[in-house]
Design a protein around this motif. Sequence first.
Motif, PDB file in Angstrom:
ATOM      1  N   ARG A 305      61.824  68.738  55.355  1.00 45.37           N
ATOM      2  CA  ARG A 305      61.053  67.905  54.440  1.00 45.37           C
ATOM      3  C   ARG A 305      59.990  68.759  53.740  1.00 45.37           C
ATOM      4  O   ARG A 305      59.124  69.346  54.392  1.00 45.37           O
ATOM      5  N   ARG A 310      57.220  64.399  51.183  1.00 43.88           N
ATOM      6  CA  ARG A 310      55.984  63.798  51.721  1.00 43.88           C
ATOM      7  C   ARG A 310      55.213  63.053  50.637  1.00 43.88           C
ATOM      8  O   ARG A 310      54.609  62.009  50.885  1.00 43.88           O
ATOM      9  N   GLU A 313      57.174  59.702  49.952  1.00 40.79           N
ATOM     10  CA  GLU A 313      57.342  58.795  51.088  1.00 40.79           C
ATOM     11  C   GLU A 313      56.034  58.492  51.821  1.00 40.79           C
ATOM     12  O   GLU A 313      55.973  57.506  52.574  1.00 40.79           O
ATOM     13  N   ARG A 314      54.989  59.298  51.625  1.00 37.27           N
ATOM     14  CA  ARG A 314      53.748  59.074  52.354  1.00 37.27           C
ATOM     15  C   ARG A 314      52.536  58.954  51.426  1.00 37.27           C
ATOM     16  O   ARG A 314      51.776  57.985  51.506  1.00 37.27           O
ATOM     17  N   VAL A 315      52.351  59.950  50.574  1.00 35.35           N
ATOM     18  CA  VAL A 315      51.138  59.979  49.746  1.00 35.35           C
ATOM     19  C   VAL A 315      51.118  58.832  48.747  1.00 35.35           C
ATOM     20  O   VAL A 315      50.167  58.046  48.684  1.00 35.35           O
ATOM     21  N   ALA A 318      50.685  55.315  50.078  1.00 37.07           N
ATOM     22  CA  ALA A 318      49.319  55.039  50.523  1.00 37.07           C
ATOM     23  C   ALA A 318      48.463  54.525  49.376  1.00 37.07           C
ATOM     24  O   ALA A 318      47.574  53.685  49.578  1.00 37.07           O
ATOM     25  N   SER A 323      54.656  51.062  51.633  1.00 36.01           N
ATOM     26  CA  SER A 323      55.564  52.005  52.277  1.00 36.01           C
ATOM     27  C   SER A 323      56.703  52.335  51.322  1.00 36.01           C
ATOM     28  O   SER A 323      56.921  51.639  50.313  1.00 36.01           O
ATOM     29  N   ARG A 325      60.892  54.297  51.239  1.00 37.71           N
ATOM     30  CA  ARG A 325      62.032  54.842  51.995  1.00 37.71           C
ATOM     31  C   ARG A 325      63.031  55.451  51.017  1.00 37.71           C
ATOM     32  O   ARG A 325      63.204  54.984  49.896  1.00 37.71           O
TER      33      ARG A 325
END
Length: 351
Positions: A305, A310, A313-315, A318, A323, A325
């Motif tokens: 990854r 990131r 899928e994450r930053v 947020a 969320s 996927r």
Amino acid sequence: MTTLRLHLFTLSDRVRFSPVVAWGIAFAAFACAVYARFLFDHVLPPGFPYLTFFPAVILTAFLAGLLPGAVCALACGIAAWYWFIPPFGSFSLDTSVLVALAFYVCVVGVDILLIQVMHRAVDGLREERARSGDLVREQRRLLGEQKDRERQQRILQRELSHRMKNTLAMVQAVVSQSLRNNPDPKLAAGLASARIQALARAQDALTATDWSAADVETLVRTAVSPHDDGTGRFRIDGPSLSLEAQRSLGLALAIHELATNATKYGALLTEAGIVTILWDSPDGNGFRFSWIESGGPGVAEPLRRGFGSRLTERVVPAYFKGSARTQYTRGGLKYELEGTLRPDETDLAPD
């Protein structure tokens, strides 16, 4: 005493602006003066023919104005000449009569003149007071506007500082992660530059609306424009929605990463590949975004990854308080993001 004078001048203004009342006061003052002079004639010593007429003229001139006062003075002078200056009951003229009449004319003339000067002075003071009041109100209005501008300027400064901090933090993360995850400096610099350019395009979309919000469709089309060859490979559909600044920048970065990967490995690598981009707001404040690739080579989940994964899928999720996927299938990559459309009060509070 001051209150009494104010009431007298207020009463005078009302009477002077009512001709019926003004002439009624003139007639009543003349009649009372004649009656009083006859009533006290037997107790007054000789040589006082105008004793009751002077107050009538002064009162009329003060309350009723110049013309009623002058007419009252004329009527009082004629009455005094006929009934109370010898020889009584006639309009005879001799030296003593001329002296008495001249004395009367001078006294009532000066009285009327002084009363008119006083009225003009009071009217001037009223006008000056009114102008002063207007100036004070205008000054208060200007001071209020100045305070509003200063308050708005402080708000704008805080908002600008907040946005600059967010943007710089995002740029710092992009550069840092691009350099950290790529051993080749030239490749890392190219990735960082491309990502910063994506942020710049998103900021252009925000600038068009004074950084208040960006339309999702405008943001999507701006983000994919470097990869769109005009052959209809992007199918974009969704309702008219607006995203505030931070969410707009995050979504622009995510689209940039997805489009870059699709160009290198996915649907945009082949001529038959298609990217479908959809979004909606299911419950009014929810936000759902989908990136669906088809017609390209099959994709498999990467073993490692990187920063792009990131980021998407994450930053970015947020920023949306949600969320995301990513699904890797034989038909192509599918990315789904779910979160909130608008920030809550804590998100809006300045740093």
